[in-house]
Design an enzyme around this catalytic site. Structure first.
Site, PDB file in Angstrom:
ATOM      1  N   TYR A  10      -1.595  -1.244  10.534  1.00  0.00           N
ATOM      2  CA  TYR A  10      -1.538  -1.586   8.873  1.00  0.00           C
ATOM      3  C   TYR A  10      -0.384  -0.969   8.375  1.00  0.00           C
ATOM      4  O   TYR A  10       0.363  -1.607   7.502  1.00  0.00           O
ATOM      5  CB  TYR A  10      -2.866  -0.739   8.201  1.00  0.00           C
ATOM      6  CG  TYR A  10      -3.178  -1.102   6.964  1.00  0.00           C
ATOM      7  CD1 TYR A  10      -3.786  -2.062   6.763  1.00  0.00           C
ATOM      8  CD2 TYR A  10      -2.560  -0.053   5.912  1.00  0.00           C
ATOM      9  CE1 TYR A  10      -4.171  -2.509   5.324  1.00  0.00           C
ATOM     10  CE2 TYR A  10      -3.218  -0.398   4.817  1.00  0.00           C
ATOM     11  CZ  TYR A  10      -3.880  -1.398   4.285  1.00  0.00           C
ATOM     12  OH  TYR A  10      -4.041  -1.719   3.094  1.00  0.00           O
ATOM     13  N   SER A  61       0.817  -1.055  -0.132  1.00  0.00           N
ATOM     14  CA  SER A  61      -0.222   0.109  -0.114  1.00  0.00           C
ATOM     15  C   SER A  61       0.918   1.317   0.023  1.00  0.00           C
ATOM     16  O   SER A  61       2.051   1.072   0.487  1.00  0.00           O
ATOM     17  CB  SER A  61      -0.761  -0.015   1.201  1.00  0.00           C
ATOM     18  OG  SER A  61      -1.675   1.211   1.220  1.00  0.00           O
TER      19      SER A  61
END
Length: 232
Positions: free
Chosen positions: A140, A127
């Site tokens: 995350y 990401s």
């Protein structure tokens, strides 16, 4: 299945980016095994927890028995727990890192011999949050940043037989949300991304035309990580 047909394993395959990757590879002629903790339609989908060592071993053993080869592994499964750091439990932290990061290690370790035999390819899905953050996304961000490092480490360790690359999506509309004109306009590319954008890049990376590409990260974010943003 024809003996010459290429086989891919895609995790997180039940929805969103994973489902788009499965659809694209099947359209390109691959035999695709989808894996997810949720059910999904399709000729070959396995319910599996890729953060679980025994579950990964069983998944790869099943492919070894039924398909007999593995040419590409797309480690896409991931999720976010978004809450203030002071409220994030160790169990929650560990669950995010287990699925988003450790699963790639478990999958590649279990499938290394199959991938070597096929001179295959691994694509991890990280990401842009491995580079930049919003508040309350520590687990995350850590998992995706770790995945970037794991990718280039595996590329060096497993080459030349196995290529390993990473795709880092930005804003991808996986839910079919009602998007505003300004949501699109803020991107240098002029729009929010789609799961099919990511799938197209993955399809190239696992194919023969990317044979000289390994250890690399591909930002798929419409240019947002290159855009200077100042408060008005």
């Amino acid at each position: 299945m024809p003996a010459s047909q290429r086989v891919a394993l895609v995790t997180g395959a039940a929805r969103g980016i994973g489902a788009a990757i499965v659809a694209r590879l099947r359209r390109d002629g691959w035999a695709v095994v989808g894996a997810d903790c949720h059910a999904a339609p399709g000729p070959r989908h396995v319910i599996a927890d890729v953060a679980d060592e025994a579950g990964v071993a069983a998944l790869v053993a099943d492919i070894r028995t039924r398909e007999g080869r593995l040419d590409a592994l797309v480690s896409n499964a991931g999720f976010m727990i978004r809450k203030p750091l002071r409220d994030l439990s160790l169990a929650e932290w560990s669950s995010v890192l287990g699925t988003n990061l450790t699963a790639s290690f478990l999958l590649v370790r279990a499938a290394e011999d199959l991938l070597r035999a096929a001179r295959g390819s691994v694509v991890t899905v990280a990401s842009t949050r491995g580079h930049q953050s919003e508040p309350d996304t520590e687990s995350y961000a850590a998992s995706k940043g770790g995945l970037l490092a794991l990718t280039h480490a595996m590329a060096v360790s497993l080459g030349p037989e196995i290529r390993v690359n990473c795709v880092s999506p930005g804003w991808i509309d996986t839910q079919g949300d009602e998007l505003r004109p300004q949501d699109h306009a803020q991107h240098p590319a002029g729009r929010v991304g789609t799961p099919e954008d990511v799938a197209a890049l993955v399809a190239w990376l696992v194919g023969p035309e990317a044979g000289f590409v390994t250890g690399a990260e591909f930002l798929t974010d419409g240019g947002m990580t290159r855009k200077m943003i100042y408060a008005a």
